[in-house]
Design a protein around this motif. Structure first.
Motif, mmCIF file in Angstrom:
data_model
loop_
_atom_site.group_PDB
_atom_site.id
_atom_site.type_symbol
_atom_site.label_atom_id
_atom_site.label_comp_id
_atom_site.label_asym_id
_atom_site.label_seq_id
_atom_site.Cartn_x
_atom_site.Cartn_y
_atom_site.Cartn_z
ATOM 1 N N ALA A 88 -4.298 -4.294 1.114
ATOM 2 C CA ALA A 88 -5.322 -5.314 0.905
ATOM 3 C C ALA A 88 -6.628 -4.614 0.569
ATOM 4 O O ALA A 88 -6.965 -3.584 1.150
ATOM 5 N N SER A 89 -7.353 -5.170 -0.390
ATOM 6 C CA SER A 89 -8.632 -4.602 -0.792
ATOM 7 C C SER A 89 -9.644 -5.724 -0.997
ATOM 8 O O SER A 89 -9.379 -6.667 -1.739
ATOM 9 N N ILE A 95 -13.294 -2.325 0.378
ATOM 10 C CA ILE A 95 -12.681 -1.865 1.620
ATOM 11 C C ILE A 95 -11.176 -2.092 1.535
ATOM 12 O O ILE A 95 -10.724 -3.203 1.287
ATOM 13 N N MET A 96 -10.407 -1.022 1.723
ATOM 14 C CA MET A 96 -8.964 -1.077 1.518
ATOM 15 C C MET A 96 -8.205 -0.565 2.735
ATOM 16 O O MET A 96 -8.666 0.338 3.438
ATOM 17 N N GLY A 113 -6.346 2.896 7.462
ATOM 18 C CA GLY A 113 -7.576 2.228 7.061
ATOM 19 C C GLY A 113 -8.139 1.370 8.188
ATOM 20 O O GLY A 113 -7.640 1.413 9.310
ATOM 21 N N PRO A 114 -9.178 0.598 7.864
ATOM 22 C CA PRO A 114 -9.729 0.413 6.513
ATOM 23 C C PRO A 114 -10.551 1.608 6.028
ATOM 24 O O PRO A 114 -11.207 2.269 6.807
ATOM 25 N N PHE A 115 -10.455 1.820 4.719
ATOM 26 C CA PHE A 115 -11.231 2.855 4.060
ATOM 27 C C PHE A 115 -12.406 2.197 3.352
ATOM 28 O O PHE A 115 -12.295 1.087 2.849
ATOM 29 N N GLN A 116 -13.507 2.915 3.272
ATOM 30 C CA GLN A 116 -14.735 2.347 2.727
ATOM 31 C C GLN A 116 -14.621 1.934 1.263
ATOM 32 O O GLN A 116 -15.186 0.932 0.843
ATOM 33 N N GLN A 117 -13.863 2.716 0.488
ATOM 34 C CA GLN A 117 -13.759 2.376 -0.935
ATOM 35 C C GLN A 117 -12.377 2.738 -1.482
ATOM 36 O O GLN A 117 -11.969 3.886 -1.445
ATOM 37 N N GLY A 118 -11.683 1.730 -1.979
ATOM 38 C CA GLY A 118 -10.366 1.928 -2.568
ATOM 39 C C GLY A 118 -10.014 0.724 -3.416
ATOM 40 O O GLY A 118 -10.827 -0.184 -3.586
ATOM 41 N N GLY A 123 -3.820 1.390 -2.690
ATOM 42 C CA GLY A 123 -3.263 1.107 -1.378
ATOM 43 C C GLY A 123 -1.769 0.843 -1.425
ATOM 44 O O GLY A 123 -1.009 1.305 -0.567
ATOM 45 N N GLU A 124 -1.332 0.098 -2.448
ATOM 46 C CA GLU A 124 0.103 -0.198 -2.613
ATOM 47 C C GLU A 124 0.894 1.090 -2.846
ATOM 48 O O GLU A 124 1.999 1.260 -2.309
ATOM 49 N N PHE A 125 0.343 1.976 -3.655
ATOM 50 C CA PHE A 125 1.003 3.256 -3.931
ATOM 51 C C PHE A 125 1.105 4.103 -2.667
ATOM 52 O O PHE A 125 2.172 4.639 -2.341
ATOM 53 N N LEU A 126 -0.010 4.224 -1.939
ATOM 54 C CA LEU A 126 -0.015 5.003 -0.713
ATOM 55 C C LEU A 126 0.946 4.427 0.317
ATOM 56 O O LEU A 126 1.623 5.163 1.040
#
Length: 211
Positions: A88-89, A95-96, A113-118, A123-126
């Motif tokens: 989710a982003s 935020i991802m 996550g959440p990560f500040q920028q993605g 996210g789907e790939f990771l």
């Protein structure tokens, strides 16, 4: 009164997301065979559309087309002996976060996550690579579901083909991308990766419920 601009949703492109000008949209779809995109008059409409599927908005009919009983029978039911991953982003970029769950029980197996920028595609790939590594470590023969064709394509190429630029805000994300790509290049796996059929089965169990 000044004329309001349009908002462009790109479901399949490089990158995908919501764009505020045709120039940005065109840049995302140029060279992408079968690109999926559409314009909307308001940002709220665009956000709702981005969290749905292109076919829901394709052509003049914006109502979701229901699958026939024949189509449903052909697709079948999901294999519950599996895990499902999703991301989710909030924004593109934004935020991802991503996670993996047991398909049957929805018990969370991993979360990052959440990560500040993605971006959602990153996210789907990771999530996919994390799922593969998780199953290999567990020596599990379960299958792996994702609802992202783009992530499946990147997985096949063993490369995260994102246009997201690396910076201070997303350093952690790019570290994970490098780690994921290296894992794919240095590991083999027998896990079967399968597309989750959202139209037939509803949202993937790992969905964050932000629709």
């Amino acid at each position: 009164m000044a004329k309001k601009g349009k908002f462009y949703v790109v479901w399949f492109g490089n990158p995908t997301g919501i764009f505020r000008s045709w120039k940005e949209c065109k840049h995302a779809i140029d060279g992408v065979k079968g690109a999926q995109y559409k314009s909307f008059l308001t940002l709220s409409e665009a956000k709702i559309a981005y969290n749905k599927e292109f076919n829901d908005y394709k052509g003049k009919n914006t109502k979701k087309k229901k699958l026939s009983s024949t189509e449903l029978a052909k697709i079948g039911t999901p294999n519950l002996y599996s895990i499902s991953v999703d991301a989710a982003s909030s924004g593109n970029p934004g935020i991802m976060e991503y996670r993996g769950v047991d398909t049957q029980t929805k018990m969370q197996l991993f979360h990052q996550g959440p990560f500040q920028q993605g971006t959602n595609n990153v996210g789907e790939f990771l999530a996919l690579v994390h799922g593969l590594a998780f199953l290999k470590k567990q020596k599990s023969d379960r299958i792996l579901y994702t609802d992202s064709r783009i992530a499946m394509g990147w997985l096949k190429k063993k490369t995260c083909n994102t246009k997201l630029k690396e910076g201070a805000k997303n350093k952690a994300v790019f570290e994970l991308i490098l780690r994921a790509e290296n894992w794919l290049k240095n590991n083999s796996y027998k896990t079967t990766v399968v597309k989750w059929e959202t139209k037939a089965w509803g949202e993937i169990p790992a969905d964050f419920g932000r629709k």
